[in-house]
Design a protein around this motif. Structure first.
Motif, PDB file in Angstrom:
ATOM      1  N   SER A 169      17.198   3.679  -1.050  1.00  0.00           N
ATOM      2  CA  SER A 169      16.976   2.589  -1.945  1.00  0.00           C
ATOM      3  C   SER A 169      18.197   1.659  -1.301  1.00  0.00           C
ATOM      4  O   SER A 169      18.176   0.680  -1.358  1.00  0.00           O
ATOM      5  N   GLU A 193      10.538  -6.093  -4.768  1.00  0.00           N
ATOM      6  CA  GLU A 193       9.965  -4.810  -5.617  1.00  0.00           C
ATOM      7  C   GLU A 193       8.706  -4.613  -5.031  1.00  0.00           C
ATOM      8  O   GLU A 193       8.368  -3.213  -5.005  1.00  0.00           O
ATOM      9  N   GLN A 194       7.821  -5.342  -4.259  1.00  0.00           N
ATOM     10  CA  GLN A 194       6.571  -4.874  -3.595  1.00  0.00           C
ATOM     11  C   GLN A 194       6.894  -4.141  -2.445  1.00  0.00           C
ATOM     12  O   GLN A 194       6.118  -3.108  -2.137  1.00  0.00           O
ATOM     13  N   HIS A 196       9.517  -2.072  -2.029  1.00  0.00           N
ATOM     14  CA  HIS A 196       9.910  -0.781  -2.521  1.00  0.00           C
ATOM     15  C   HIS A 196       8.648  -0.004  -2.767  1.00  0.00           C
ATOM     16  O   HIS A 196       8.476   1.304  -2.474  1.00  0.00           O
ATOM     17  N   HIS A 197       7.595  -0.814  -3.670  1.00  0.00           N
ATOM     18  CA  HIS A 197       6.354   0.097  -3.890  1.00  0.00           C
ATOM     19  C   HIS A 197       5.499   0.331  -2.680  1.00  0.00           C
ATOM     20  O   HIS A 197       5.085   1.551  -2.504  1.00  0.00           O
ATOM     21  N   GLU A 198       5.750  -0.220  -1.767  1.00  0.00           N
ATOM     22  CA  GLU A 198       4.790  -0.193  -0.453  1.00  0.00           C
ATOM     23  C   GLU A 198       5.529   1.029   0.225  1.00  0.00           C
ATOM     24  O   GLU A 198       4.679   1.661   0.718  1.00  0.00           O
ATOM     25  N   GLN A 200       6.896   3.420  -1.056  1.00  0.00           N
ATOM     26  CA  GLN A 200       6.643   4.816  -1.948  1.00  0.00           C
ATOM     27  C   GLN A 200       5.069   5.276  -1.300  1.00  0.00           C
ATOM     28  O   GLN A 200       4.926   6.373  -1.079  1.00  0.00           O
ATOM     29  N   LEU A 201       4.256   4.190  -1.242  1.00  0.00           N
ATOM     30  CA  LEU A 201       2.888   4.750  -0.638  1.00  0.00           C
ATOM     31  C   LEU A 201       3.037   5.220   0.586  1.00  0.00           C
ATOM     32  O   LEU A 201       2.335   5.978   1.039  1.00  0.00           O
TER      33      LEU A 201
END
Length: 274
Positions: A169, A193-194, A196-198, A200-201
């Protein structure tokens, strides 16, 4: 001339060093010349080195000491000889690994192109970007093309996203602050934020997808290549027009690309990390 005097002149210049200023560019040119000469000679005395490069011993000694301070050169007090340091070896090793990735990856790229019918690419990380270094093009008239040396922003590239996903991070935050999240199409991820989410995927499934995020009408699926420390240093991908890379094909191609990336990782002595 006594033995003590002779020894001193081999490792250090006679008299006092001059204070005459040297421009930064000229100093860099001279330092690189010295570094190359030492490498060619394996080990060399100050006297011989200054004669070979046609440089005053006092000037050469100042530059040699600077290179020594940064680990690029080593000085043996007993023999009074200069030789290449561990930092130069480390940098050379980095280049060797990069070249090895390209050589080993070429057959994998061709195999991917034949399996999918789409263009296969290999890119490496460089200064916060991805640089495309190898490609095997599809025979289709409409195809993706990345000239070797082409740079791309990581967040808008399949390989770039695969590499970003392996930053922690803090590293990802620093990267965003430095490089930003430029918008190329309506699909480009520009929200931290998007992103960071991507990431993780990507870590969960093992491959990244660029869905018209850099160029409208083009999609890409990519996976990372790791070095011996388990660090993501490069990536391999398949790219082509959206009409030939529908959602139904992305999982199949993602698995193929991930396996190819893992094969390259193992071939260069790397450690697959997921």
């Amino acid at each position: 001339m006594d033995e003590t005097s002779n020894t001193r002149t081999r490792g250090r210049p006679r008299g006092q060093a001059t204070n005459k200023p040297v421009s930064n560019v000229k100093a860099l040119e001279r330092a690189l010349m010295l570094l190359k000469t030492v490498a060619d000679a394996d080990s060399v005395s100050l006297t011989d080195l200054s004669q070979r490069v046609g440089m005053p011993a006092s000037t050469a000694h100042r530059l040699l000491v600077t290179l020594q301070n940064f680990g690029y050169l080593e000085f043996n007090e007993s023999s009074q000889l200069w030789s290449i340091g561990v930092e130069a070896f480390r940098i050379g090793g980095s280049f060797s690994r990069r070249i090895k990735v390209v050589e080993v990856g070429r057959p994998m790229l061709r195999a991917l192109m034949e399996q999918t019918g789409e263009t296969a690419n290999l890119a490496v990380a460089d200064d916060g970007d991805v640089v495309f270094v190898s490609q095997v093009e599809t025979h289709e008239p409409i195809r993706a093309f990345h000239r070797p040396g082409t740079r791309a922003h990581m967040h808008a590239s399949g390989i770039g996203k695969a590499l970003l996903a392996h930053m922690n991070s803090e590293e990802l935050q620093k990267w965003m602050q430095r490089k930003g999240l430029a918008s190329y199409t309506a699909n480009t991820i520009t929200d931290p934020e998007q992103l960071h989410h991507e990431m993780q995927l990507i870590r969960e499934r093992g491959w990244a997808i660029d869905s018209e995020e850099r160029t409208l009408g083009m999609r890409c699926v990519a996976a990372p290549i790791y070095n011996e420390f388990g660090e993501a240093i490069a990536g391999i991908s398949v790219s082509g027009p959206t009409v030939r890379l529908p959602d139904t094909a992305m999982t199949e191609y993602g698995v193929l690309v991930r396996h190819a990336a893992d094969d390259i990782t193992r071939s260069i002595g790397g450690e697959v990390t997921r």
